[in-house]
Design a protein around this motif. Structure first.
Motif, short mmCIF file in Angstrom:
data_model
loop_
_atom_site.label_atom_id
_atom_site.label_comp_id
_atom_site.label_asym_id
_atom_site.label_seq_id
_atom_site.Cartn_x
_atom_site.Cartn_y
_atom_site.Cartn_z
N ALA A 51 0.91 -1.17 -0.05
CA ALA A 51 0.03 -0.02 -0.12
C ALA A 51 0.82 1.19 0.14
O ALA A 51 1.87 1.22 0.43
CB ALA A 51 -0.96 -0.04 1.09
N LEU A 52 0.51 2.27 -0.50
CA LEU A 52 1.08 3.52 -0.40
C LEU A 52 1.12 4.04 0.94
O LEU A 52 0.16 3.78 1.87
CB LEU A 52 -0.08 4.68 -1.11
N MET A 53 2.34 4.86 1.25
CA MET A 53 2.58 5.60 2.66
C MET A 53 2.55 7.03 2.07
O MET A 53 1.74 7.12 1.25
CB MET A 53 3.99 4.79 2.94
N GLY A 54 3.24 7.80 2.94
CA GLY A 54 3.25 9.11 2.69
C GLY A 54 3.82 9.54 1.19
O GLY A 54 4.45 8.72 0.85
N LYS A 55 3.73 10.78 1.07
CA LYS A 55 4.23 11.19 -0.46
C LYS A 55 5.96 11.55 -0.05
O LYS A 55 6.51 11.57 -1.11
CB LYS A 55 3.86 12.67 -0.57
N ASP A 56 6.18 11.60 0.96
CA ASP A 56 7.74 11.68 1.22
C ASP A 56 8.54 10.43 1.09
O ASP A 56 8.40 9.54 1.60
CB ASP A 56 8.13 12.09 2.95
N ARG A 57 9.11 10.23 -0.18
CA ARG A 57 10.11 9.25 -0.65
C ARG A 57 11.43 9.61 -0.64
O ARG A 57 12.22 9.02 -1.48
CB ARG A 57 9.49 8.75 -2.11
N SER A 58 11.95 10.28 0.41
CA SER A 58 13.25 10.56 0.59
C SER A 58 13.89 9.37 0.89
O SER A 58 13.25 8.23 1.68
CB SER A 58 13.63 11.59 1.34
N LEU A 59 15.23 9.16 0.86
CA LEU A 59 16.13 8.17 1.30
C LEU A 59 15.84 8.22 2.90
O LEU A 59 15.86 6.92 3.35
CB LEU A 59 17.68 8.19 1.03
N ASP A 60 15.65 9.01 3.65
CA ASP A 60 15.61 8.98 5.11
C ASP A 60 14.16 8.18 5.22
O ASP A 60 14.08 7.24 6.20
CB ASP A 60 15.36 10.18 5.68
N SER A 61 13.20 8.28 4.43
CA SER A 61 11.74 7.47 4.50
C SER A 61 11.81 6.18 3.96
O SER A 61 11.52 5.32 4.90
CB SER A 61 10.71 8.38 3.84
N LEU A 62 12.59 6.05 2.98
CA LEU A 62 12.76 4.60 2.44
C LEU A 62 13.48 3.82 3.30
O LEU A 62 13.12 2.37 3.52
CB LEU A 62 13.54 4.74 1.17
N VAL A 63 14.56 4.09 3.94
CA VAL A 63 15.29 3.33 4.69
C VAL A 63 14.73 2.95 6.06
O VAL A 63 14.82 1.98 6.78
CB VAL A 63 16.81 3.80 5.10
N PHE A 64 13.91 4.06 6.72
CA PHE A 64 13.26 3.89 7.80
C PHE A 64 12.19 2.93 7.58
O PHE A 64 11.90 2.07 8.56
CB PHE A 64 12.60 5.14 8.36
N GLU A 65 11.41 2.77 6.43
CA GLU A 65 10.57 1.95 6.39
C GLU A 65 10.79 0.43 6.41
O GLU A 65 10.44 -0.30 6.94
CB GLU A 65 9.60 2.52 5.05
N LEU A 66 12.29 0.31 5.52
CA LEU A 66 12.62 -1.00 5.48
C LEU A 66 13.09 -1.72 6.87
O LEU A 66 12.74 -2.45 7.07
CB LEU A 66 13.74 -0.81 4.41
#
Length: 275
Positions: free
Chosen positions: A82-97
């Motif tokens: 599912a979609l998360m927030g619009k922020d697709r910065s590397l900070d968000s991507l590695v936090f989610e992983l």
């Protein structure tokens, strides 16, 4: 007695020692899709390229799972996640992983296997969570210095065309998750430069470069593949401890074109971390 009966039924239908290989992890109420295969340590985590789902690693994951536990996942808004927030910065991507792995009780340190844009994510993950990374294998990685190299080598008119590709070259049929990642692509490369993300000598790292790339018909992209190869070689010169492998018979999807080569290199990193 009733509780014991319920527990027995649960064991029969769901099991308690082995998780399903295909499942979902909830982040902020949004289901994120992962696939697990194999057993053992260290855990190999596959990080797909721009816009790709975990199915891009199907064959490779099956092969590597013969020797250790493996995890692949769909980033938010891609594949079955599912979609998360619009922020697709590397900070968000590695936090989610990291959240996916922690919430599913998948213990590190991990071997990260990234492809293309997934290599940006893998490298930044190692920068943010170095204690959770045992090794890295990068498959034809994107490299943040390529943009500078293109601007150095191309004419002003070619650079204008190159920039317009970023601004107007997105397919309107792309899924929303892919569009959001595209929006952050350049700012994420700038982040890698600003943070001066390097290769740690404590983490065994292999870079596999695709050599057999077709030449672009677009004038402003001609020669870019050779620029990429030269920049990967510069990585090796700057960080001698990394291993650099030239995949002579591969296009960009090295793990599809030379699966055996990639599997062998991953196995070597697994062995190094176990030793």
């Amino acid at each position: 007695m009733l509780r014991a009966l319920i527990a027995c039924v649960a064991l029969i239908f769901f099991g308690c020692t082995k998780k399903a290989s295909d499942r979902y992890v909830s982040l902020n109420g949004r289901d994120q899709h992962i696939v697990e295969l194999g057993s053992g340590e260290p855990v190999v985590v596959f990080v797909s390229g721009f816009g790709d789902g975990l199915d891009a690693f199907d064959k490779l994951q099956r092969e590597v799972s013969k020797v250790t536990r493996t995890i692949s996942y769909d980033r938010a808004g891609l594949g079955n996640s599912a979609l998360m927030g619009k922020d697709r910065s590397l900070d968000s991507l590695v936090f989610e992983l990291n959240e996916i792995l922690q919430r599913d009780n998948i213990s590190g340190p991990y071997i990260l296997v990234g492809h293309s844009y997934g290599c940006h994510i893998s490298r930044y993950f190692a920068h943010v969570y170095p204690e959770n990374v045992a090794g890295i294998v990068l498959l034809d990685p994107g490299i943040e210095d390529l943009d500078d190299e293109i601007r150095r080598m191309k004419t002003a008119e070619e650079i204008k065309s190159y920039d317009s590709l970023y601004e107007f070259g997105r397919d309107p049929d792309w899924p929303e998750g892919k569009k959001r990642e595209a929006h952050y692509f350049r700012s994420n490369e700038a982040l890698l430069k600003r943070k001066q993300v390097k290769f740690s000598g404590d983490i065994p790292t292999t870079v596999i470069t695709a050599v057999n790339m077709p030449e672009s018909t677009l004038p402003f992209l001609k020669g870019v593949s050779q620029m990429k190869i030269a920049l990967h070689k510069r990585w090796k010169a700057t960080f001698p401890h990394i291993k650099h492998v030239l995949a002579e018979n591969s296009g960009h999807y090295v793990h599809h074109d030379e699966t055996t080569l990639v599997v062998d290199e991953i196995k070597k990193v697994i062995t190094a971390t176990r030793d």
